[in-house]
Design a protein around this motif. Structure first.
Motif, mmCIF file in Angstrom:
data_model
loop_
_atom_site.group_PDB
_atom_site.id
_atom_site.type_symbol
_atom_site.label_atom_id
_atom_site.label_comp_id
_atom_site.label_asym_id
_atom_site.label_seq_id
_atom_site.Cartn_x
_atom_site.Cartn_y
_atom_site.Cartn_z
ATOM 1 N N VAL A 37 17.794 10.078 -28.110
ATOM 2 C CA VAL A 37 17.861 8.937 -28.823
ATOM 3 C C VAL A 37 16.438 8.333 -28.956
ATOM 4 N N ASN A 38 15.749 7.755 -30.073
ATOM 5 C CA ASN A 38 14.700 7.175 -30.177
ATOM 6 C C ASN A 38 14.859 5.895 -29.553
ATOM 7 N N GLU A 39 14.077 5.656 -28.410
ATOM 8 C CA GLU A 39 14.448 4.349 -27.750
ATOM 9 C C GLU A 39 13.877 3.205 -28.372
ATOM 10 N N ASP A 42 17.144 3.061 -31.048
ATOM 11 C CA ASP A 42 18.324 3.212 -30.459
ATOM 12 C C ASP A 42 19.099 3.831 -31.591
ATOM 13 N N LEU A 51 23.214 3.785 -31.934
ATOM 14 C CA LEU A 51 23.705 4.202 -30.734
ATOM 15 C C LEU A 51 25.375 3.690 -30.900
ATOM 16 N N THR A 67 22.765 10.087 -22.886
ATOM 17 C CA THR A 67 21.753 10.032 -24.116
ATOM 18 C C THR A 67 20.305 10.047 -23.302
ATOM 19 N N SER A 69 16.680 9.090 -23.799
ATOM 20 C CA SER A 69 15.769 8.431 -24.431
ATOM 21 C C SER A 69 14.314 8.701 -24.617
ATOM 22 N N CYS A 74 6.314 9.925 -29.684
ATOM 23 C CA CYS A 74 6.606 10.825 -28.462
ATOM 24 C C CYS A 74 5.653 11.939 -28.442
ATOM 25 N N SER A 82 11.149 15.266 -20.328
ATOM 26 C CA SER A 82 12.692 14.484 -20.467
ATOM 27 C C SER A 82 13.595 15.383 -20.523
#
Length: 224
Positions: A37-39, A42, A51, A67, A69, A74, A82
């Motif tokens: 997930v793109n924090e 979301d 989300l 998930t 994040s 990134c 991650s």
């Protein structure tokens, strides 16, 4: 003995169908879903899935959701770190296999396999090289319902965003398009089908164009 298995969950029709297939395999103990997930937003990046929708899908599938994040922007190094951390946790929890809903793109499969090389976790691809026309028909005949959440504007016009993925929509794709969108033509959000205990009511919100893609907001109507 059954293999303790996680499923990579993008929110779309292919991973949803992979879930259905895995549940029919007596060698698989499906223990959960995981999603990147793109924090900042979301959302799942390419699918633009909220989300809240991921959480509703997991409940409808009766499986726990993890998930991962990632920041926006990134770097490749951040993403890899991650994933290493996530995989290490999966190994510690006894996960033996991770399943992916990829269909035929060898470079994507190679990437998945390289990520898991030497970890003790085996990647599996339950839908691999099933002809996509046949696969699309199997999904639709079984009652899988999904909405098109993003469109690559280099391959398809924007008006496909927000439409329900159907035989009629597939027939309207330009010649040479993959019916399942495996070349990146489309991404989808699954809302109903034999892999879910219940359908997920949704509405289709605004469509926006950004960075060469059209994104339709697929909004869950029941976030309870």
């Amino acid at each position: 003995m059954k293999q303790k298995t996680l499923l990579s969950w993008s929110s779309g029709k292919d991973c949803a169908w992979a879930l259905h297939v895995l549940r029919q395999d007596p060698t698989i103990d499906l223990c959960g879903l995981f999603t990147v997930v793109n924090e900042k937003y979301d959302r799942v990046s390419m699918h633009a899935t909220r989300l809240e929708m991921l959480q509703l899908q997991a409940r409808a599938a009766d499986l726990p959701l993890q998930t991962i994040s990632l920041p926006d922007p990134c770097t490749d190094e951040q993403s890899a770190a991650s994933m290493r951390s996530f995989i290490a946790g999966a190994v510690a929890n006894g996960v033996q296999t991770i399943a992916f809903g990829d269909l035929f793109l060898q470079d994507i499969r190679d990437y998945r396999e390289n990520q898991l090389w030497g970890t003790g976790i085996q990647p599996i691809f339950p839908l691999w090289e099933i002809p996509t026309g046949q696969l699309a028909e199997e999904m639709l005949a079984a009652g899988l319902e999904a909405y098109i959440s993003s469109v690559d504007l280099k391959q398809l016009p924007a008006h496909f965003a927000g439409q329900k993925w159907s035989r009629e929509v597939i027939d309207a794709f330009p010649e040479g398009s993959d019916p399942c969108g495996e070349n990146g033509e489309i991404h989808t959000v699954a809302v109903s089908g034999p892999m879910f205990l219940r359908p997920i009511p949704v509405s289709v919100g605004e469509t926006v164009e950004r960075d060469g893609f059209a994104y339709a907001d697929i909004i869950p109507m029941d976030q309870a």
